[in-house]
Design a protein around this motif. Structure first.
Motif, PDB file in Angstrom:
ATOM      1  N   PRO A 189       0.840  -1.210   0.000  1.00 19.55           N
ATOM      2  CA  PRO A 189       0.000   0.000   0.000  1.00 19.55           C
ATOM      3  C   PRO A 189       0.868   1.251   0.000  1.00 19.55           C
ATOM      4  O   PRO A 189       2.003   1.256   0.479  1.00 19.55           O
ATOM      5  CB  PRO A 189      -0.787  -0.127   1.308  1.00 19.55           C
ATOM      6  CG  PRO A 189      -0.684  -1.559   1.702  1.00 19.55           C
ATOM      7  CD  PRO A 189       0.632  -2.044   1.192  1.00 19.55           C
ATOM      8  N   ALA A 190       0.310   2.337  -0.529  1.00 15.11           N
ATOM      9  CA  ALA A 190       1.036   3.601  -0.592  1.00 15.11           C
ATOM     10  C   ALA A 190       0.126   4.733  -0.160  1.00 15.11           C
ATOM     11  O   ALA A 190      -1.058   4.763  -0.518  1.00 15.11           O
ATOM     12  CB  ALA A 190       1.542   3.850  -2.009  1.00 15.11           C
ATOM     13  N   SER A 191       0.656   5.656   0.624  1.00 12.31           N
ATOM     14  CA  SER A 191      -0.073   6.870   0.974  1.00 12.31           C
ATOM     15  C   SER A 191       0.019   7.839  -0.195  1.00 12.31           C
ATOM     16  O   SER A 191       1.084   8.004  -0.792  1.00 12.31           O
ATOM     17  CB  SER A 191       0.519   7.515   2.231  1.00 12.31           C
ATOM     18  OG  SER A 191       0.383   6.656   3.341  1.00 12.31           O
ATOM     19  N   GLN A 357      -0.440  -1.654   5.509  1.00 12.10           N
ATOM     20  CA  GLN A 357       0.717  -0.762   5.478  1.00 12.10           C
ATOM     21  C   GLN A 357       1.545  -0.921   6.749  1.00 12.10           C
ATOM     22  O   GLN A 357       2.786  -0.937   6.695  1.00 12.10           O
ATOM     23  CB  GLN A 357       0.228   0.677   5.318  1.00 12.10           C
ATOM     24  CG  GLN A 357       1.261   1.658   4.815  1.00 12.10           C
ATOM     25  CD  GLN A 357       0.639   2.992   4.459  1.00 12.10           C
ATOM     26  OE1 GLN A 357      -0.282   3.456   5.111  1.00 12.10           O
ATOM     27  NE2 GLN A 357       1.158   3.634   3.429  1.00 12.10           N
ATOM     28  N   ASN A 358       0.902  -1.038   7.906  1.00 13.00           N
ATOM     29  CA  ASN A 358       1.638  -1.291   9.152  1.00 13.00           C
ATOM     30  C   ASN A 358       2.360  -2.631   9.104  1.00 13.00           C
ATOM     31  O   ASN A 358       3.518  -2.749   9.520  1.00 13.00           O
ATOM     32  CB  ASN A 358       0.679  -1.272  10.339  1.00 13.00           C
ATOM     33  CG  ASN A 358       0.335   0.128  10.801  1.00 13.00           C
ATOM     34  OD1 ASN A 358       1.080   1.079  10.575  1.00 13.00           O
ATOM     35  ND2 ASN A 358      -0.791   0.272  11.471  1.00 13.00           N
ATOM     36  N   MET A 359       1.670  -3.656   8.608  1.00 11.71           N
ATOM     37  CA  MET A 359       2.261  -4.994   8.570  1.00 11.71           C
ATOM     38  C   MET A 359       3.528  -5.039   7.716  1.00 11.71           C
ATOM     39  O   MET A 359       4.465  -5.789   8.026  1.00 11.71           O
ATOM     40  CB  MET A 359       1.247  -5.999   8.006  1.00 11.71           C
ATOM     41  CG  MET A 359       0.031  -6.238   8.875  1.00 11.71           C
ATOM     42  SD  MET A 359      -1.111  -7.355   8.013  1.00 11.71           S
ATOM     43  CE  MET A 359      -2.243  -7.751   9.328  1.00 11.71           C
ATOM     44  N   LEU A 360       3.550  -4.242   6.640  1.00 15.89           N
ATOM     45  CA  LEU A 360       4.652  -4.321   5.676  1.00 15.89           C
ATOM     46  C   LEU A 360       5.580  -3.117   5.730  1.00 15.89           C
ATOM     47  O   LEU A 360       6.376  -2.901   4.811  1.00 15.89           O
ATOM     48  CB  LEU A 360       4.076  -4.469   4.255  1.00 15.89           C
ATOM     49  CG  LEU A 360       3.172  -5.678   4.022  1.00 15.89           C
ATOM     50  CD1 LEU A 360       2.689  -5.719   2.579  1.00 15.89           C
ATOM     51  CD2 LEU A 360       3.885  -6.982   4.377  1.00 15.89           C
ATOM     52  N   ASP A 361       5.503  -2.350   6.788  1.00 14.66           N
ATOM     53  CA  ASP A 361       6.357  -1.172   6.925  1.00 14.66           C
ATOM     54  C   ASP A 361       7.803  -1.614   7.177  1.00 14.66           C
ATOM     55  O   ASP A 361       8.100  -2.315   8.147  1.00 14.66           O
ATOM     56  CB  ASP A 361       5.856  -0.298   8.082  1.00 14.66           C
ATOM     57  CG  ASP A 361       6.489   1.075   8.089  1.00 14.66           C
ATOM     58  OD1 ASP A 361       7.735   1.167   7.976  1.00 14.66           O
ATOM     59  OD2 ASP A 361       5.760   2.074   8.219  1.00 14.66           O
TER      60      ASP A 361
END
Length: 387
Positions: A189-191, A357-361
Motif C-alpha cells: 500500500p502507498a499513501s 501498510q503497518n504490517m509491511l512497513d
C-alpha cells in the motif's frame, strides 16, 4: 456517535415469500450496468452485476405498503443498502448460509455503498398457515446498517488502466486529519497526496495498471485513526462475484467459549501469519517484543470488556500507552480487529490498506500481539509495531 450514525435503511421482502398483498412493496431499482460475462454469476447461477458507480448517499423514495411502515420507524431508505438487503433476503429464501463480515462487505460494496464495516440482521417470521397452499416459505425481513462517517461523490467502478481518478469525499464528523491509502493489484500500500479543508477531502491518483484496486480514506477521530471509506476500482478487469464463496463465509457465529482458541495460541497464530506476509514481500522478520506484547494485550482486554474497537478507549493513544508502560519507541503503528477466528481477524487486517501498510512497513523492527477472548468466544486483537 448516534448523532453521526445514518439511520439503518431496511428492506422488508415480505411478499417474496408470503401470499400477495393488495399493494406490493417497492423493490430497489438497479443502476444501469454494463453486461458482465456469463461466468460472473452468484452462487445460484444468476447473473451478478456490480453497480456502475460507488458513492453515498443514494436516497430512495419511501416504499408503500409494509416496507414503508418499517422505514417510518427506522429512517429514510438508501438505494445501495436496499439492494444489499434484497440480496440477504434472497440468500435466506434460497437456504444459503448467512453472510459473514467478508461476504456482507462484498455485497454492500457491489451494491454501491463505500462505507466499511456494515452490519446486518435477518429475521424469519412465522408462516401463515392459511397460505400454505400458495407458499411454504416464511416471511423474511432483512436490515442493513452502517456508520456514515463520510460521504463520497460517486466514482466509476470500472476504469481504464492509466486513468486519473479524482476522489472527492466529505467527512460527516470532526477529524483532526485525514489521509488516503492506495492498494494496487500488486505491491505494498502507498499513501497518496490528499488535502482536507472544512471537512472536504480531495485526492487524485492514477490506476496505472490493470487489476483490482482499493482506495481507503483514513480519518483521525477522537478514538484514533479509523477507515471511513473504502472504494474498490477495477481497471480493465471484471469485478469478482459479490456472493463468491470466501473462507469462513459460513457465518460469523464463531466457536463457543469451550472451543475458542486460547489468547496465547491465537496471538502466536497471528504472529505466524504476519511473518508469512512479510516473508512473501521479501521483508525482514519482526522481533517479538515482550513490552509491546504486554501493552497490546492490555488494550485487547480493554476492547473486549468495552465491546468496541478503537485506538484510544480512555488510556491514550498507542504511543501514550507505551510511554506509560516504560516501553521505548520512536515510531509506532497499531492494528486492531475483532472477529470470530484468527484467520478472519488476519484477513480483515490484510484486506485494509492502512492496516496492511503497518504490517509491511520496512521501518518497523519489533512487534507485540495481544488477544482477548470474550464470553461469546469472539477474538479482540491488538497488534503493536515499533522501530
Amino acid at each position: 456517535m448516534n448523532a453521526h450514525l445514518r439511520a439503518a435503511p431496511l428492506l422488508a421482502a415480505l411478499l417474496a415469500c408470503a401470499p400477495p398483498a393488495p399493494q406490493p412493496p417497492v423493490r430497489p431499482p438497479a443502476r444501469p450496468a454494463a453486461p458482465l460475462p456469463a461466468a460472473s454469476t452468484d452462487r445460484r447461477g444468476q447473473p451478478l452485476r456490480w453497480q456502475v458507480t460507488i458513492g453515498s448517499p443514494e436516497p430512495a423514495p419511501v416504499p408503500a405498503g409494509p416496507d414503508g411502515e418499517l422505514y417510518a420507524r427506522c429512517g429514510a431508505p438508501d438505494f445501495a443498502l436496499m439492494r444489499a438487503a434484497a440480496t440477504l433476503v434472497d440468500r435466506q429464501l434460497d437456504g444459503l448460509a448467512p453472510c459473514d463480515a467478508e461476504c456482507l462487505g462484498s455485497v454492500v460494496r457491489a451494491s454501491g455503498a463505500p462505507q466499511p464495516w456494515p452490519r446486518a440482521w435477518v429475521s424469519v417470521g412465522e408462516r401463515d398457515e392459511t397460505a400454505l397452499a400458495q407458499d411454504l416459505r416464511r416471511p423474511v425481513v432483512a436490515a442493513v446498517a452502517l456508520d456514515a462517517l463520510a460521504d463520497l461523490r460517486p466514482l466509476p467502478v470500472r476504469v481504464r488502466a492509466g486513468d486519473w481518478i479524482a476522489l472527492d469525499a466529505t467527512l460527516l464528523v470532526p477529524a483532526a486529519a485525514a489521509s488516503v491509502v492506495l492498494l494496487g493489484p500488486t505491491g505494498r500500500p502507498a499513501s497518496i497526496l490528499a488535502t482536507l479543508s472544512a471537512r472536504r477531502l480531495l485526492s487524485r491518483f492514477r490506476a496505472d495498471r490493470a487489476g483490482a484496486w482499493l482506495v481507503q480514506v483514513l480519518a483521525t477521530l477522537p478514538a484514533g485513526p479509523q477507515p471511513v471509506l473504502e472504494v474498490p476500482l477495477f481497471a480493465e478487469v471484471e469485478p469478482p462475484d459479490a456472493l463468491a464463496e470466501q473462507a469462513g463465509a459460513g457465518g460469523e457465529a464463531g466457536p463457543g467459549p469451550s472451543t475458542a482458541p486460547g489468547p496465547e495460541r491465537a496471538a502466536a497464530a497471528l504472529l505466524d501469519l504476519l511473518a508469512a506476509a512479510r516473508d512473501a514481500e521479501h521483508l525482514p522478520p519482526l522481533r517479538r517484543d515482550a513490552g509491546l506484547g504486554a501493552v497490546a494485550l492490555a488494550h485487547a482486554r480493554d476492547m473486549s470488556q468495552k465491546g468496541r474497537l478503537g485506538h484510544d478507549l480512555g488510556a491514550g493513544s498507542a504511543m501514550a500507552r507505551l510511554e506509560a508502560a516504560g516501553v521505548a519507541a520512536g515510531r509506532v503503528g497499531e492494528n486492531v480487529a475483532s472477529a470470530a477466528t484468527v484467520a478472519a481477524a488476519h484477513r480483515a487486517l490484510w484486506a485494509s490498506p492502512s492496516h496492511r501498510q503497518n504490517m509491511l512497513d520496512e521501518s518497523f523492527r519489533r512487534v507485540g500481539v495481544g488477544v482477548a477472548v470474550d464470553a461469546r468466544g469472539r477474538l479482540w486483537v491488538a497488534e503493536l509495531f515499533a522501530d
